[in-house]
Write an enzyme that holds these catalytic residues in place. Structure first.
Site, PDB file in Angstrom:
ATOM      1  N   TYR A  60       0.813  -1.365  -0.033  1.00 60.19           N
ATOM      2  CA  TYR A  60      -0.092   0.016  -0.028  1.00 60.19           C
ATOM      3  C   TYR A  60       0.719   1.231   0.174  1.00 60.19           C
ATOM      4  O   TYR A  60       0.240   2.253  -0.233  1.00 60.19           O
ATOM      5  CB  TYR A  60      -0.919   0.200   1.241  1.00 60.19           C
TER       6      TYR A  60
ATOM      7  N   LYS B 160       3.514 -15.643   2.732  1.00 66.31           N
ATOM      8  CA  LYS B 160       3.520 -16.361   1.507  1.00 66.31           C
ATOM      9  C   LYS B 160       4.909 -16.839   1.173  1.00 66.31           C
ATOM     10  O   LYS B 160       5.158 -16.425  -0.034  1.00 66.31           O
ATOM     11  CB  LYS B 160       2.530 -15.520   0.150  1.00 66.31           C
TER      12      LYS B 160
ATOM     13  N   ASP C  81      -2.942 -18.303   2.267  1.00 67.25           N
ATOM     14  CA  ASP C  81      -4.193 -19.021   1.518  1.00 67.25           C
ATOM     15  C   ASP C  81      -4.733 -19.970   2.543  1.00 67.25           C
ATOM     16  O   ASP C  81      -6.177 -20.070   2.664  1.00 67.25           O
ATOM     17  CB  ASP C  81      -3.813 -19.498   0.102  1.00 67.25           C
TER      18      ASP C  81
ATOM     19  N   ASP D 166     -10.956  -8.420   7.652  1.00 70.14           N
ATOM     20  CA  ASP D 166     -12.411  -8.481   7.301  1.00 70.14           C
ATOM     21  C   ASP D 166     -13.053  -9.942   7.322  1.00 70.14           C
ATOM     22  O   ASP D 166     -14.049  -9.832   7.572  1.00 70.14           O
ATOM     23  CB  ASP D 166     -12.421  -7.810   5.908  1.00 70.14           C
TER      24      ASP D 166
END
Ligand code: NAD
Length: 370
Positions: free
Chosen positions: A141, A191, A223, A251
């Site tokens: 970001y 990851k 994942d 979320d």
């Protein structure tokens, strides 16, 4: 105790839920004898409309002079087509960077009275008590370059995932510190099978973990973590991860409590002030209707009382009042089910406030800490 609180309501339901949370802080001040003063600043789309920027300097100065910051939410479709530097979300990213808010703490707690509001089975979510620690000022970001360009005549795009080792170390260390006072388990999410940044993250987690022999460290690929979060969320105590993975997983975790409207958060810096906000957005689809759930923001001020001001019994009073109101069956639309009492945003705030001001309930909490 005297404290100055900067209130940045923002856009959409941000205004409605922060108004409610301020009322709760006033009630706590009245009940426990504290003086909280509130100063208001612009952020987000409203700030663009009025002052031409999503984060005016005056807002930043106001935050820096305050003991804590309460934020609602920013954004809305009317600002979606503005140039990137004027988008409301830029105000959020900038305030995080400027205040050095490197870690976002997002607790997810099971409320037995809300089990029916979750799409997951009661036995899956029962007793869930997890704390997500998300890195907040690095990663994709913030990395540069982040732009579109031409390459061999083709349209191409690049976003950059950049981290300094020190940025990883401080947030992972914080997760271990928090785990020490909980159930002593850290799940570090990455990851590492694909990304170099994740391989470094994993090495740093191992390094930090060696300083905390009393805490168990587990690594999990993102994942798999996304799957485990809904399959067996009880296995998690503290989850620590980089910015984008944390954004998505937290979320997802909201589903465990039944609604985005139930999840509070605290953003931590090295020097303060800290910032408190619900994890949800400005919800333009329900803004202005007085139906938003104010509890995530009210629970965020409970975190403010505990973490920034060290007021444990006052924080407990807010959390107990929320629990009682839910147990009495009061529900905003997002968490309503059969045999509950549907209330508006303002009515929900009034119920929590009345419970805080009710001698008997709060007296018992005061007794516990006497
Ligand atoms: P959202 O969180 O605003 O809403 C998602 C869904 O949840 C909507 O159906 C909404 O009605 C519902 N919802 C959210 N909070 C609720 C509450 N307190 N009570 C009842 N229902 C609630 O996410 P979105 O729709 O993806 O985004 C809307 C805008 O908010 C966008 O402009 C986005 O950029 C912005 N946003 C801001 C923040 C922030 O300020 N921290 C975070 C996420 C999204």
């Amino acid at each position: 105790m005297k404290k100055r609180i900067a209130v940045l309501a923002g856009d959409g339901i941000g205004k409605e839920v922060t108004r409610g949370a301020v009322e709760i802080l006033r009630a706590i001040g009245e009940r426990f004898g504290h003086q909280f003063s509130f100063s208001y600043g612009h952020i987000g789309g409203g700030a663009v409309d009025e002052l031409g920027t999503p984060l005016p300097d005056e807002t930043l100065d106001l935050c820096k002079e305050s003991d804590a910051v309460l934020l609602g939410a920013v954004g809305g479709p009317q600002w979606d087509r503005l140039p990137v530097h004027l988008r409301p979300e830029q105000g959020l990213l900038k305030i995080r960077k400027e205040l050095g808010l490197y870690a976002n703490l997002r607790p997810t707690l099971y409320y037995s009275s809300l089990a029916e509001a979750s799409p997951l089975k009661r036995e899956v979510i029962e007793e869930v008590d997890l704390l997500m620690v998300r890195e907040l000022t690095g990663g994709l970001y913030f990395g540069k370059p982040s732009e579109r360009m031409k390459q061999d005549g083709q349209d191409v795009v690049v976003d950059t995932l950049f981290y300094q080792k020190a940025e990883m170390t401080r947030v992972i260390k914080l997760a271990f510190e928090l785990a020490k006072n909980r159930r002593g388990h850290v799940t570090s999410v990455d990851k590492a099978n694909v990304l170099e940044s994740s391989r470094m993250w994993r090495e740093v987690a191992e390094e930090v973990g060696q300083q905390y022999p009393e805490v168990t460290l587990e690594h999990m690929l993102v994942d798999n973590a996304a799957m485990q979060m809904v399959r067996n969320p009880k296995q998690f105590d503290v989850v620590v991860t980089e910015n984008m993975f944390g954004d998505i997983l937290s979320d997802e975790a909201s589903v465990l409590t039944g609604s985005l409207g139930m999840l509070p958060s605290a953003s931590i810096s090295e020097k303060g002030p800290y910032l408190y906000e619900p994890i949800h957005g400005s919800a333009p689809d329900i803004a202005g209707q007085n139906i938003a759930n104010p509890l995530a923001t009210i629970l965020s001020v409970a975190m403010m009382l505990r973490v920034s001001f060290g007021l444990e019994q006052e924080a407990k009073a807010v959390e107990t009042a929320v629990d009682e109101v839910l147990n009495s069956g009061f529900r905003t639309k997002d968490i309503t089910s059969v045999e509950t009492k549907l209330v508006t945003t303002t009515e929900m705030v009034e119920e929590v406030k009345a419970t805080i001001l009710d001698n008997e309930t709060i007296q018992s909490i005061m007794g516990c800490y006497a």
